[in-house]
Design a protein around this motif. Structure first.
Motif, PDB file in Angstrom:
ATOM      1  N   GLY A 191       0.970  -1.064  -0.107  1.00  0.00           N
ATOM      2  CA  GLY A 191      -0.256  -0.270   0.383  1.00  0.00           C
ATOM      3  C   GLY A 191       0.610   1.072   0.214  1.00  0.00           C
ATOM      4  N   LEU A 192       0.267   2.093  -0.406  1.00  0.00           N
ATOM      5  CA  LEU A 192       0.832   3.759  -0.929  1.00  0.00           C
ATOM      6  C   LEU A 192       0.334   4.508  -0.215  1.00  0.00           C
ATOM      7  N   ASP A 193       0.262   5.089   0.798  1.00  0.00           N
ATOM      8  CA  ASP A 193      -0.648   6.141   1.497  1.00  0.00           C
ATOM      9  C   ASP A 193      -2.154   5.137   1.900  1.00  0.00           C
ATOM     10  N   LEU A 194      -3.286   5.837   2.761  1.00  0.00           N
ATOM     11  CA  LEU A 194      -3.879   5.395   2.443  1.00  0.00           C
ATOM     12  C   LEU A 194      -4.952   6.810   3.347  1.00  0.00           C
ATOM     13  N   GLY A 195      -5.349   7.602   2.465  1.00  0.00           N
ATOM     14  CA  GLY A 195      -6.191   9.171   2.731  1.00  0.00           C
ATOM     15  C   GLY A 195      -7.484   8.306   2.947  1.00  0.00           C
ATOM     16  N   ASN A 196      -8.336   9.545   3.097  1.00  0.00           N
ATOM     17  CA  ASN A 196      -9.132   9.828   3.538  1.00  0.00           C
ATOM     18  C   ASN A 196     -10.470   9.157   2.486  1.00  0.00           C
ATOM     19  N   GLY A 197     -11.222   8.096   3.130  1.00  0.00           N
ATOM     20  CA  GLY A 197     -12.009   7.162   2.421  1.00  0.00           C
ATOM     21  C   GLY A 197     -11.419   5.991   1.453  1.00  0.00           C
ATOM     22  N   THR A 198      -9.965   5.655   1.644  1.00  0.00           N
ATOM     23  CA  THR A 198      -9.214   4.979   0.851  1.00  0.00           C
ATOM     24  C   THR A 198      -9.576   3.642   1.771  1.00  0.00           C
ATOM     25  N   PHE A 199      -9.679   3.367   2.831  1.00  0.00           N
ATOM     26  CA  PHE A 199      -9.942   1.878   3.352  1.00  0.00           C
ATOM     27  C   PHE A 199     -11.363   1.410   2.478  1.00  0.00           C
ATOM     28  N   ALA A 200     -12.271   1.961   2.841  1.00  0.00           N
ATOM     29  CA  ALA A 200     -13.750   1.217   2.437  1.00  0.00           C
ATOM     30  C   ALA A 200     -13.559   1.131   1.084  1.00  0.00           C
ATOM     31  N   GLU A 201     -12.320   1.693   0.273  1.00  0.00           N
ATOM     32  CA  GLU A 201     -12.422   1.085  -1.296  1.00  0.00           C
ATOM     33  C   GLU A 201     -11.451   0.134  -0.996  1.00  0.00           C
ATOM     34  N   LEU A 202      -9.752   0.073  -0.066  1.00  0.00           N
ATOM     35  CA  LEU A 202      -9.136  -1.275  -0.072  1.00  0.00           C
ATOM     36  C   LEU A 202     -10.511  -2.471  -0.171  1.00  0.00           C
ATOM     37  N   GLN A 203     -11.130  -2.376   0.744  1.00  0.00           N
ATOM     38  CA  GLN A 203     -12.059  -3.528   0.853  1.00  0.00           C
ATOM     39  C   GLN A 203     -12.732  -4.224  -0.034  1.00  0.00           C
ATOM     40  N   THR A 204     -13.418  -3.290  -1.601  1.00  0.00           N
ATOM     41  CA  THR A 204     -13.666  -3.235  -2.389  1.00  0.00           C
ATOM     42  C   THR A 204     -12.753  -4.963  -2.385  1.00  0.00           C
ATOM     43  N   HIS A 205     -11.867  -4.144  -2.463  1.00  0.00           N
ATOM     44  CA  HIS A 205     -10.575  -4.875  -4.168  1.00  0.00           C
ATOM     45  C   HIS A 205     -10.187  -5.781  -3.308  1.00  0.00           C
ATOM     46  N   HIS A 206      -9.399  -6.185  -2.290  1.00  0.00           N
ATOM     47  CA  HIS A 206      -9.203  -7.454  -0.960  1.00  0.00           C
ATOM     48  C   HIS A 206      -9.756  -6.779   0.309  1.00  0.00           C
ATOM     49  N   ASP A 207      -9.445  -8.312   1.242  1.00  0.00           N
ATOM     50  CA  ASP A 207      -9.358  -8.116   2.135  1.00  0.00           C
ATOM     51  C   ASP A 207      -8.100  -8.093   2.860  1.00  0.00           C
ATOM     52  N   PRO A 208      -8.026  -5.992   3.516  1.00  0.00           N
ATOM     53  CA  PRO A 208      -7.219  -5.777   4.452  1.00  0.00           C
ATOM     54  C   PRO A 208      -5.681  -6.689   5.266  1.00  0.00           C
ATOM     55  N   PHE A 209      -6.548  -7.315   5.601  1.00  0.00           N
ATOM     56  CA  PHE A 209      -5.596  -8.450   6.217  1.00  0.00           C
ATOM     57  C   PHE A 209      -4.174  -8.683   5.115  1.00  0.00           C
TER      58      PHE A 209
END
Length: 256
Positions: free
Chosen positions: A32-50
């Motif tokens: 991951g490169l940067d994790l600004g406002n709202g990106t954590f929700a978008e991350l979960q549409t692509h991958h399990d954050p773990f």
């Protein structure tokens, strides 16, 4: 190498758009490169954050790191994580003061502020000049010109290179950082105009000039502020580097 855009809105999230955040993937490793406002929700549409193997933060302005708190809640309080997060701490490559700054942002109240320590679930590494191995990638960090300690990040794998400017005004370090990059992911917050404050951001024209001087293979423009004219920024960049394009949230790009 594959680049996924989690968010590309500049300075603040925009309507339906997250702020800055990206994923780089190779050999099944997620960086991951940067994790600004709202990106954590978008991350979960692509991958399990773990599944994240490592994270790099170019600097500690909220539009590049605000969702680090959400990632911390997940890693500390998920009732059934897929592995022991204290045994498999997430490597975080960030400015030297990141452990203190991010702990203060996460602390639940003033009483617990002094005791908040995130090293139970993270392994912090200060960004510096020496190349470091991050999974299958080589990471180089170059200081750039911004009102806080900030770095451009150069990620290489298999003979290919992605250069990400983070946030920066024009500076000599950018030419070294971007030289020969297969893909230059460059911020372009605003249009070119006299009186823009120095040492803050790039215009579309300046991003295009950088790509041309560096001999980049491809220019991807990001961090366009919601109040800026994206079409005008793209036109400026194309005037200097015809292969320029604006990134889109959720899109993926091959680094070839």
């Amino acid at each position: 190498m594959r680049l996924t855009i989690l968010g590309c809105s500049g300075s603040v999230p925009g309507p339906g758009k997250a702020a800055s955040g990206y994923l780089v993937e190779a050999e099944g490793f997620l960086f991951g490169l940067d994790l600004g406002n709202g990106t954590f929700a978008e991350l979960q549409t692509h991958h399990d954050p773990f599944e994240l193997g490592a994270l790099a933060l170019s600097h500690l302005h909220p539009d590049h790191c605000a969702d680090f708190g959400a990632l911390t809640v997940l890693r500390r309080y998920h009732p059934d994580p897929p592995y022991d997060v204290t045994e498999r701490r997430l490597p975080v490559h960030a400015p030297e003061n990141a452990p203190d700054r991010l702990a203060k942002a996460y602390a639940p109240n003033d009483t617990e502020l002094a005791e908040t320590d995130l090293s139970d679930v993270y392994e912090f590494h200060a960004l510096g000049a020496a190349p470091v191995e991050v999974g299958p990638f080589e990471l180089r960090a170059i200081p750039v010109d911004h009102p806080t300690e900030a770095f451009g990040l150069r990620i290489s794998h298999g003979g290919r290179t992605l250069a990400y400017t983070g946030d920066t005004g024009p500076c000599a370090a950018l030419d070294e950082f971007a030289e020969g990059a297969d893909v230059l992911l460059a911020e372009a917050t605003w249009t070119d105009a006299p009186g823009r404050p120095p040492g803050v951001h790039l215009s579309g024209r300046q991003a295009g000039e950088l790509a041309r001087r560096a001999g980049a293979g491809r220019l991807l423009l990001t961090h366009v502020a919601p109040w800026s004219d994206a079409a005008a920024i793209l036109a400026e960049a194309k005037g200097e580097f015809p292969a320029a394009e604006l990134v889109e949230q959720s899109a993926t790009y091959e680094v070839l």
